[in-house]
Design a protein around this motif. Structure first.
Motif: not given
Lengths: 112, 112
Positions: A37, A40-42
């Motif tokens: 997690q 930026g990318q989750g």
């Protein structure tokens, strides 16, 4: 039953080093998945292990690897750390055939 | 890659009001799940709805699923300060060995 446990909870490393994170699933759960997690990318799926075999893998470079032991405990390893590897790494376990995943508290990795 | 997209990204309401969050996804799914995360900690499973179900309830939670629109909604009734958290939808496709694909989440703030 005790929940999913992850060690260590916090880790600071420098670029180029490698790191190993550990996950102990809920007793009786044979499937362990790992997620990364980042802001930026989750939340992104890394891989899943079942009975010591990797069943599925997300879209991550080969620097990310894992394994599962006969007691279902799992480790993930990241080699040649990059700044972008700084993230919360979450482990989840589930029963064989189960749909619900139970998450651990995560390991927060900071790469300097 | 992100499949679910939550809407709104952030939501602030008064305690006692209802909170509704929406999630859209792109591919066919086996099930859709909602998770809660408090302050960058582990994920807590809230509810799972299968692709052949349209609505499900659990306590103050109500989830709907519209597979024709590839969307789901989570309703939290009579909100409490303790509901303040980030909420994520996650989809599972394939034969169950695939990892969960998460959306970016809705950050819910309950004002006392």
């Amino acid at each position: 039953k005790a929940g999913v446990t992850q060690t260590p909870r916090y880790l600071i490393k420098t670029r180029g080093q490698q790191v190993t994170l550990s996950c102990s699933p809920i007793s009786g759960h044979r499937s362990v998945s790992w997620y990364q997690q980042t802001p930026g990318q989750g939340l992104q799926f890394l891989f899943e292990y079942f009975s010591e075999t990797q069943r599925n893998k997300g879209n991550f470079p080969g620097r990310f690897s894992g394994r599962q032991f006969s007691n279902s405990r799992s480790e993930m390893n990241v080699s040649t750390l990059e700044l972008g590897d700084s993230a919360l790494y979450l482990c989840a376990s589930r029963l064989a055939g189960g749909e619900t995943q139970y998450f651990g508290p995560g390991t927060r990795l900071l790469v300097l | 890659s992100q499949q679910g997209e939550e809407d709104p990204q952030a939501l602030s309401i008064q305690e006692g009001e209802n909170a509704t969050m929406n999630c859209s996804y792109k591919t066919s799914i086996n099930n859709l799940q909602w998770y809660r995360q408090n302050s960058g900690r582990g994920l807590v499973h809230l509810i799972l709805i299968r692709s052949n179900e349209r609505e499900k309830h659990s306590g103050r939670l109500r989830v709907t699923l519209d597979t024709s629109k590839k969307s789901s909604s989570l309703l939290i009734t009579a909100s409490r300060a303790a509901d303040t958290a980030s909420y994520f939808c996650a989809t599972q496709s394939g034969g169950g060995a695939d990892g969960l694909t998460f959306g970016k989440g809705t950050h819910l703030i309950i004002q006392p």
